[in-house]
Design an enzyme around this catalytic site. Structure first.
Site, mmCIF file in Angstrom:
data_model
loop_
_atom_site.group_PDB
_atom_site.id
_atom_site.type_symbol
_atom_site.label_atom_id
_atom_site.label_comp_id
_atom_site.label_asym_id
_atom_site.label_seq_id
_atom_site.Cartn_x
_atom_site.Cartn_y
_atom_site.Cartn_z
ATOM 1 N N LYS A 264 40.769 41.411 49.627
ATOM 2 C CA LYS A 264 41.141 41.178 50.908
ATOM 3 C C LYS A 264 42.311 41.821 51.307
ATOM 4 C CE LYS A 264 43.573 37.118 49.297
ATOM 5 N NZ LYS A 264 43.550 35.559 49.259
ATOM 6 N N ARG A 265 43.169 42.390 50.835
ATOM 7 C CA ARG A 265 44.372 43.312 51.354
ATOM 8 C C ARG A 265 43.921 44.633 51.701
ATOM 9 N NH1 ARG A 265 46.839 39.277 51.901
ATOM 10 N NH2 ARG A 265 47.616 38.114 50.287
#
Ligand code: GLU
Length: 512
Positions: A264-265
């Site tokens: 997700k980063r």
């Protein structure tokens, strides 16, 4: 295939990653292809990881993608409830059944005791595992008399129930994507199946529900492959192996660079969405942009997602949901990781934009145009959409890149002006502007004829004139036919823009 029942079983622990949407999509496609049933089951037994709003997010994301459950918390169905927290009284008896049959046991070790053992072992560079070797020396019912066990339980001492993994066995799953995958039981831990608070863990609840809901195929991410060994034991020990579902573990989604798993980063780092919808977390680090808000059409997003791991075996790339339903097979899902190629996602969206009717795009532009404070009718927005759609990837780009249809030019492409503008030609260009003003019908065709006549009369080429008009009217060299743009802007606006531009061009050439 007969009676396909598949489930998407997310845990509401935060925003649903785009990989989750792909899992849901593949399940949905298989179900629809075989006139089966697609079930949404919310796996919310781990109250410590529960995030408010996450279930709503999952429902909204599936609705946006057009992946509608046949059975689920919203739809109901004969196998409900479909939220595990509402089924919690159901699981205990299976755990007890396993204990009675000798396939599970009570463990009284406190979290403090276990973490002390863990740290001692870590000090010796060893890793602790509660398994078929270490359990002999731990605080569990396997090492106690029946009386001692009864006494502890009756006195209310907290306990968990653990699965008793046999020693020296191998266990094999015939995965529909990976073929035979064999696990060695000595590598497996004795997983907790019932927690101290009486709630089942994921493993028990998942297997009990898959069984009770008569799931035929478990299609899920590769990260669940290691757990499958425990799941196979659960099926065997509960006596359900003859109706055990088939398993298909989907390939990982890799970073755009192709190196490592997409996280997700990565989205935040690269400024691209890796979630279907925007998510407002507690802080900035936990907040994410979404495909929807980024301007993706959900059909294009589905098409892109379908290709992350699957291919039809032909050259065809554009697949509507109906096409996907028709063509999808698990046999054509690959084993190796699929690269999250965001440029490809943009390309898919562009193909969908081009196919869309100008009027439909115009409708979608109305709220975006309002948000920008433009006073533009739907008809005007449709026109602009028609001119711009082959030049952009996303719907919002139409207004971003084509802002000059609705507001004054913000920047002139100075490099081009320095190359093309000859201040001594200003009077000449003013005559062209006067010619435009004298047109009785200011249409693209008339503007073009006037421009060509001007070029001929003054012995100028396209390269001398068109860049001047284009930058004068749009500020940029990129864009649709300049004559179409001029017709849209109208006579007054075009004339005023050229007047402003000529002054500006002179300044660019001869800065004071
Ligand atoms: N609750 C699990 C998850 O969050 C489900 C995994 C499975 O499909 O078995 O992904």
């Amino acid at each position: 295939m007969s009676n396909i029942r598949v489930r998407f079983a997310p845990s509401p622990t935060g925003a649903l990653h785009i990989g989750g949407v792909r899992t849901a999509l593949y399940n949905y496609l298989l179900a629809k292809k075989h006139k089966g049933t697609f079930i949404l089951r919310v796996e919310d037994t781990d109250q410590t990881r529960y995030v408010p709003g996450a279930e709503e997010y999952i429902l909204e994301a599936l609705a946006w993608a057009g992946i509608t459950p046949d059975e689920g918390p919203g739809q109901g169905g004969e196998y409900g409830p479909y939220r595990q927290s509402e089924r919690k009284d159901l699981y205990g008896k299976y755990a007890s059944q396993l204990v009675e049959a000798g396939h599970a046991y009570y463990a009284f070790d406190t979290p403090e005791e276990l973490s002390a053992i863990r740290s001692d072992m870590e000090a010796n560079k060893e890793v602790f595992r509660y398994d078929n070797v270490t359990r002999k020396n731990l605080n569990n019912s396997l090492n106690m008399s029946a009386e001692a066990i009864a006494e502890r339980i009756n006195s209310g001492e907290p306990y968990t129930i653990r699965l008793k993994i046999p020693r020296d066995e191998s266990i094999t799953v015939n995965d529909l994507i990976r073929g035979e995958v064999t696990f060695q039981s000595n590598e497996l831990d004795d997983k907790i199946i019932l927690k101290g608070d009486g709630m089942p863990t994921y493993h028990l609840a998942n297997i009990v529900d898959d069984h009770l809901m008569e799931i035929s195929h478990v299609i899920r991410g590769e990260e669940w492959l290691p757990s499958t060994a425990h799941h196979l034991y659960l099926y065997r020990f509960l006596g359900w192996d003859s109706t055990q579902p088939k398993f298909a573990h989907l390939p990982l989604i890799l970073k755009p660079s192709g190196k490592g798993k997409l996280s997700k980063r990565d989205g935040t780092k690269l400024g691209i969405p890796v979630f279907p919808l925007a998510w407002e977390g507690k802080n900035e680090e936990d907040s994410f942009i979404g495909f929807r808000e980024f301007g993706f059409d959900s059909n294009a997003a589905n098409n892109f997602l379908a290709f992350l791991g699957w291919n039809p075996g032909t050259e065809q790339e554009i697949f509507s949901m109906d096409d996907l339903i028709e063509s999808f097979t698990l046999e054509r899902v690959g084993k190796s990781g699929a690269r999250f190629d965001f440029d490809k996602a943009l390309w898919f969206n562009q193909q969908y934009l081009i196919q869309m009717k100008d009027e439909d795009l115009g409708k979608k532009l109305v709220p975006l145009s309002k948000a920008k404070g433009y006073n533009a009718s739907e008809a005007k927005l449709s026109k602009v959409a028609g001119m711009m759609k082959e030049r952009v990837h996303l719907i919002p780009d139409i207004l971003e890149q084509g802002y000059y249809f609705f507001e004054p030019i913000k920047d002139y492409e100075e490099k081009m002006i320095r190359k093309k503008w000859k201040p001594e030609r200003v009077l000449l260009f003013e005559t062209l502007n006067a010619d435009f003003r004298s047109l009785s019908s200011f249409t693209a065709a008339e503007i073009e004829t006037t421009t060509k006549a001007f070029m001929e009369k003054n012995e100028l080429g396209f390269g001398d004139v068109l860049p001047i008009l284009r930058i004068g009217w749009c500020g940029t060299m990129k864009g649709p036919s300049i004559f179409d743009v001029a017709e849209f802007l109208g006579k007054e606006e075009c004339s005023a823009r050229l007047n402003t531009a000529f002054t500006k061009f002179n300044e660019i050439k001869n800065p004071s």
